[in-house]
Write an enzyme that holds these catalytic residues in place. Structure first.
Site, short mmCIF file in Angstrom:
data_model
loop_
_atom_site.label_atom_id
_atom_site.label_comp_id
_atom_site.label_asym_id
_atom_site.label_seq_id
_atom_site.Cartn_x
_atom_site.Cartn_y
_atom_site.Cartn_z
N ASN A 158 0.79 -1.23 0.00
CA ASN A 158 0.00 0.00 0.00
C ASN A 158 0.83 1.28 0.00
OD1 ASN A 158 0.80 -0.60 2.59
ND2 ASN A 158 -1.10 0.10 3.54
N SER A 203 6.84 -5.80 -1.53
CA SER A 203 5.73 -6.68 -1.86
C SER A 203 5.84 -7.09 -3.33
CB SER A 203 4.41 -5.95 -1.64
OG SER A 203 3.38 -6.63 -2.32
N GLU A 206 4.77 -4.66 11.90
CA GLU A 206 3.74 -3.65 11.62
C GLU A 206 2.62 -4.36 10.88
OE1 GLU A 206 3.44 -0.72 12.59
OE2 GLU A 206 5.43 -0.08 13.22
N CYS A 239 -3.41 0.42 6.74
CA CYS A 239 -3.45 -0.50 7.89
C CYS A 239 -4.15 0.11 9.10
CB CYS A 239 -2.04 -0.88 8.27
SG CYS A 239 -0.97 0.55 8.52
N GLU A 258 7.86 2.21 14.64
CA GLU A 258 8.61 2.86 13.57
C GLU A 258 8.54 4.37 13.81
OE1 GLU A 258 7.00 0.93 9.87
OE2 GLU A 258 8.96 -0.04 9.93
P1 NAD Z 1 1.04 -9.84 3.36
O1 NAD Z 1 1.14 -10.26 4.77
O2 NAD Z 1 0.35 -10.75 2.41
O3 NAD Z 1 2.51 -9.65 2.75
C1 NAD Z 1 3.43 -8.75 3.32
C2 NAD Z 1 4.83 -9.10 2.85
O4 NAD Z 1 5.24 -10.31 3.46
C3 NAD Z 1 4.96 -9.31 1.34
O5 NAD Z 1 6.17 -8.73 0.91
C4 NAD Z 1 5.03 -10.83 1.22
O6 NAD Z 1 5.71 -11.29 0.08
C5 NAD Z 1 5.78 -11.19 2.49
N1 NAD Z 1 5.59 -12.56 2.96
C6 NAD Z 1 4.52 -13.37 2.81
N2 NAD Z 1 4.72 -14.55 3.43
C7 NAD Z 1 5.95 -14.49 4.00
C8 NAD Z 1 6.72 -15.38 4.81
N3 NAD Z 1 6.27 -16.59 5.15
N4 NAD Z 1 7.92 -14.98 5.25
C9 NAD Z 1 8.40 -13.74 4.94
N5 NAD Z 1 7.72 -12.85 4.18
C10 NAD Z 1 6.50 -13.22 3.72
O7 NAD Z 1 0.42 -8.39 3.38
P2 NAD Z 1 -0.06 -7.49 2.14
O8 NAD Z 1 -1.31 -8.10 1.60
O9 NAD Z 1 1.09 -7.24 1.22
O10 NAD Z 1 -0.39 -6.11 2.87
C11 NAD Z 1 -1.58 -5.86 3.51
C12 NAD Z 1 -1.44 -6.05 5.00
O11 NAD Z 1 -0.39 -5.25 5.51
C13 NAD Z 1 -2.69 -5.62 5.76
O12 NAD Z 1 -2.97 -6.53 6.79
C14 NAD Z 1 -2.27 -4.28 6.34
O13 NAD Z 1 -2.98 -3.90 7.49
C15 NAD Z 1 -0.83 -4.51 6.63
N6 NAD Z 1 -0.12 -3.24 6.75
C16 NAD Z 1 0.34 -2.83 7.97
C17 NAD Z 1 1.00 -1.61 8.11
C18 NAD Z 1 1.51 -1.13 9.45
O14 NAD Z 1 2.36 -0.28 9.48
N7 NAD Z 1 1.01 -1.63 10.57
C19 NAD Z 1 1.19 -0.81 6.99
C20 NAD Z 1 0.72 -1.26 5.76
C21 NAD Z 1 0.07 -2.47 5.66
#
Ligand code: NAD
Length: 485
Positions: A154, A179, A251, A285, A459
């Site tokens: 995002n 991502s 996060e 998020c 962060e």
């Molecule tokens: P996601 O969890 O599907 O993926 C996040 C990242 O993790 C990607 O780069 C993915 O390739 C990687 N990943 C997936 N499986 C993994 C593993 N087993 N080991 C290591 N890395 C792995 O999330 P998304 O769909 O890309 O993003 C949306 C989510 O992110 C939502 O839940 C949102 O709330 C959260 N988010 C949180 C924040 C925050 O600061 N708290 C900010 C933005 C988004």
């Protein structure tokens, strides 16, 4: 046809790196569905090259003065600002977010982080502790070593900078995996870092799916992992880090409450609810997706909100007038459609939106549900799309109890003119980041992070320094050492 093809898929040891044996990683422009670049996921050879480079570069980078490190970060910030237009266009192509957003919230936010931590780098110190008899102790604030950053889709360049700026300021090196949905802007950040004078190997970008992230997290050379992603991924990554006692910042997702009392400034509260649910097409998020509205203002609030929602402008994200872009992917839109169907099935009232407009790409109109109850799926699960749930409440105690009735704890907001009540509510919220009479502002000077299942660590701000450095305690004896025999 738009072409956003980068020089190579990865950036390792100061140069672009390609390995066409890696799995295909197409980049889709969400506003059209067209493929605008074709990248490859990192092979084991690319992952090895990145970790080797990061490890090799770390000691020398940490040995530089903080002021020197900071100067490079601040130079990179200047370059980001100078190229904001081009970087914003890349971010819009990668994410589909409207250009009016990316121009002010992405590369500029990355630049803020590099300026802030660049400024802080020269002032990072340990402390002196006087002890009896002239003995004393001191602490050394040391880098952790090689850090891994893993991003969500995002806020791609913001996430890359929010992780790399404090990491590099503290003398660590980083391997960053964006991502798989939005791989482009981190490569630009890497190029800019090196133009600003960053030594090769200090910041590396490798592309890939979850398996590449997992390979990075489990490598014994890695001292710390910082993930921005969903709770299910966070659980896996945190467990993998724990197995080797690595430092971790998580996060993760949220289902945050925004509580609006009868005495709130109605127009401001409606603006906050719009920002808290529809900015970045709801893909934020910390969004306040459970909007609790006190009974006395409820109907006026819903009326004003649905009127103002008519002014949302969906369309070409490159048009500066567009206020709502598409969802990031066809898959994400399907997920959101599923939640909207569930909301209707479970008895909530869809007052506005939630339809697929006659546009190419992955658009969906912003959805407003009223009559939502705490047990409904749309009030419990993170949707990560433009779906707002309005829940009616009567008393302050009730609002607080219901606001906290969730496994998540990323953020919370309150609207009221009663100062004491605002602070009482904030003290009671089980959330890492709170807002009074506004929502979703995250300046770099303020710590950002979650409570409960929304994550650990912080962060931004000075707090991030604690998560990218460790203290070594040193006892200095000024007198002869004695022993019992
Ligand atoms: P996601 O969890 O599907 O993926 C996040 C990242 O993790 C990607 O780069 C993915 O390739 C990687 N990943 C997936 N499986 C993994 C593993 N087993 N080991 C290591 N890395 C792995 O999330 P998304 O769909 O890309 O993003 C949306 C989510 O992110 C939502 O839940 C949102 O709330 C959260 N988010 C949180 C924040 C925050 O600061 N708290 C900010 C933005 C988004």
């Amino acid at each position: 046809m738009i072409n956003a093809q980068p020089h190579a898929s990865h950036f390792v040891n100061g140069v672009p790196l390609e390995d066409a044996n890696g799995a295909a990683l197409p980049v889709i422009y969400p506003a059209t569905g067209d493929t605008i670049a074709e990248l490859h996921a990192a092979t084991p050879a690319v992952i090895e090259a990145a970790l080797f480079a990061a490890e090799a570069a770390q000691a020398e980078w940490a040995a530089m003065s903080g002021t020197e490190r900071g100067r490079i970060l601040r130079r990179a910030a200047d370059l980001l600002r100078r190229r904001n237009q081009a970087l914003s266009e890349i971010e819009t192509l990668d994410t589909g977010k409207p250009i009016q957003e990316t121009l002010v919230a992405d590369a500029t936010s990355a630049a803020d982080a590099l300026e802030y931590f660049g400024g802080l780098a020269g002032s990072l110190t340990g402390e002196h502790i006087q002890l009896p008899g002239g003995d004393f102790a001191y602490t050394r604030r040391e880098a952790l070593g090689v850090c891994v950053g893993i991003g969500a889709w995002n806020y791609p360049i913001q996430i890359a900078a929010w992780k790399s700026a404090p990491a590099l300021a503290c003398g660590n090196t980083m391997v960053f995996k964006p991502s798989e949905t939005t791989p482009l802007s981190a490569l630009k950040l890497a190029e800019i870092f090196f133009e600003a004078g960053l030594p090769p190997g200090v910041f590396n970008v490798v592309q890939g799916y979850g398996d590449v992230g997992a390979a990075l997290v489990t490598d014994p050379r890695v001292a710390k992992v910082s993930l921005t992603g969903s709770v299910p991924t966070g659980k896996k990554v945190y467990a993998a880090a724990a197995a080797q006692m690595k430092h971790a910042t998580m996060e993760l997702g949220g289902k945050s409450p925004l509580v609006i009392f009868d005495d709130a400034d109605l127009e401001s509260a409606v603006s906050a609810a719009i920002n808290a649910n529809f900015y970045s097409t709801g893909q934020v998020c910390s969004n306040g997706t459970r909007v609790f509205v006190q009974a006395g203002i409820h109907d006026a609030f819903v009326k004003r909100l649905s009127d103002r929602m008519q002014n949302a402008r969906l369309g070409d994200p490159m048009d500066p007038e567009t206020t709502i872009g598409p969802m990031v992917s066809a898959r994400q839109r399907e997920i959101v459609e599923g939640f909207i169907a569930k909301g209707k099935d479970e008895g909530a009232t869809l007052v506005a939106g939630g339809t697929i407009p006659d546009l190419p790409g992955f658009f969906i109109t912003p959805a407003l549900f009223t009559g939502v109850t705490d047990d409904m799926t749309i009030a419990r699960d993170e949707i990560f799309g433009p779906v707002m749930s309005v829940l009616r409440f009567e008393t302050e105690d009730e609002a607080l109890r219901r606001a906290n009735d969730t496994e998540f704890g990323l953020a919370a907001g309150v609207f009221t003119r009663d100062l004491a009540r605002a602070h009482r509510m904030v003290a009671g919220f089980e959330a890492g980041t709170c807002w009074i009479n506004t929502y979703n502002l995250t300046p770099v000077e303020m710590p950002f992070g979650g409570a409960k299942m929304s994550g650990i660590g912080r962060e931004n701000s000075r707090a991030a320094i604690e998560h990218y450095s460790q203290l070594k305690s040193v006892y200095v004896a000024m007198n002869p050492t004695e022993a019992p025999f």
